[in-house]
Write a protein that holds these residues in place. Structure first.
Motif, PDB file in Angstrom:
ATOM      1  N   VAL A  64     -17.483  -7.521  54.069  1.00 30.79           N
ATOM      2  CA  VAL A  64     -17.158  -8.081  52.759  1.00 30.79           C
ATOM      3  C   VAL A  64     -18.397  -7.979  51.880  1.00 30.79           C
ATOM      4  O   VAL A  64     -19.515  -7.802  52.371  1.00 30.79           O
ATOM      5  CB  VAL A  64     -16.697  -9.552  52.869  1.00 30.79           C
ATOM      6  N   GLU A  65     -18.205  -8.095  50.578  1.00 33.83           N
ATOM      7  CA  GLU A  65     -19.337  -8.115  49.660  1.00 33.83           C
ATOM      8  C   GLU A  65     -19.428  -9.497  49.028  1.00 33.83           C
ATOM      9  O   GLU A  65     -18.440 -10.023  48.510  1.00 33.83           O
ATOM     10  CB  GLU A  65     -19.193  -7.056  48.569  1.00 33.83           C
ATOM     11  N   ILE A  66     -20.620 -10.079  49.108  1.00 32.61           N
ATOM     12  CA  ILE A  66     -20.879 -11.382  48.509  1.00 32.61           C
ATOM     13  C   ILE A  66     -22.160 -11.261  47.691  1.00 32.61           C
ATOM     14  O   ILE A  66     -23.213 -10.916  48.230  1.00 32.61           O
ATOM     15  CB  ILE A  66     -21.048 -12.481  49.583  1.00 32.61           C
ATOM     16  N   VAL A  68     -18.654 -19.316  50.763  1.00 33.63           N
ATOM     17  CA  VAL A  68     -17.690 -18.374  50.213  1.00 33.63           C
ATOM     18  C   VAL A  68     -16.608 -18.126  51.252  1.00 33.63           C
ATOM     19  O   VAL A  68     -16.905 -17.765  52.400  1.00 33.63           O
ATOM     20  CB  VAL A  68     -18.384 -17.034  49.855  1.00 33.63           C
ATOM     21  N   SER A  69     -15.357 -18.310  50.863  1.00 34.34           N
ATOM     22  CA  SER A  69     -14.234 -17.996  51.743  1.00 34.34           C
ATOM     23  C   SER A  69     -14.047 -16.481  51.739  1.00 34.34           C
ATOM     24  O   SER A  69     -13.989 -15.860  50.669  1.00 34.34           O
ATOM     25  CB  SER A  69     -12.968 -18.694  51.248  1.00 34.34           C
ATOM     26  N   VAL A  70     -13.996 -15.873  52.930  1.00 30.03           N
ATOM     27  CA  VAL A  70     -13.934 -14.412  53.023  1.00 30.03           C
ATOM     28  C   VAL A  70     -12.639 -13.894  53.650  1.00 30.03           C
ATOM     29  O   VAL A  70     -12.502 -12.699  53.858  1.00 30.03           O
ATOM     30  CB  VAL A  70     -15.162 -13.852  53.782  1.00 30.03           C
TER      31      VAL A  70
END
Length: 124
Positions: free
Chosen positions: A26-28, A10-12
């Motif tokens: 961040v939320e993933i 996931v690109s953050v």
């Protein structure tokens, strides 16, 4: 057959937005993950949950610690490699995720984080 979960990347955010010693959270997939850059330039991604009592560990201080030394000495080291939990002061090694001073150390849940084409990518 064992239950095997495939990792996804996931690109953050832009790599320039990840400062040395500062967590960006961040939320993933419903998980809060804090990402920081070490002084060496390496990235670290940590679940924002202290294994001791569930504190938002990434809100703690990134610094160093007092190293073992002889009587009458105080030696500070590992600057920028230690995350101190904001609730109870547990110190975690950002290189390994292990708590530093317990006989049976707790361990942070860490994820692979890399820089690719100017972006930070986390594998979850």
């Amino acid at each position: 057959m064992a239950n095997v979960r495939e990792k996804k990347e996931v690109s953050v955010g832009k790599a320039a937005d990840f400062a040395v010693g500062q967590f960006k959270i961040v939320e993933i997939d419903g998980r809060e993950i804090g990402i920081t850059r070490l002084k060496s330039g390496e990235l670290r991604a940590v679940r924002n949950h202290c294994p001791h009592k569930g504190a938002p560990v990434c809100k703690g201080i990134v610094g160093g610690t007092w190293l073992p030394c002889g009587p009458g000495e105080m030696v500070y080291g590992r600057d920028g490699e230690v995350l101190v939990c904001p609730w109870h002061g547990f110190e975690f090694d950002l290189l390994t995720g292990s708590e530093l001073f317990q006989d049976k150390p707790l361990k942070l849940l860490m994820y692979a984080a890399t820089e690719r084409d100017g972006e930070v990518v986390v594998s979850v």
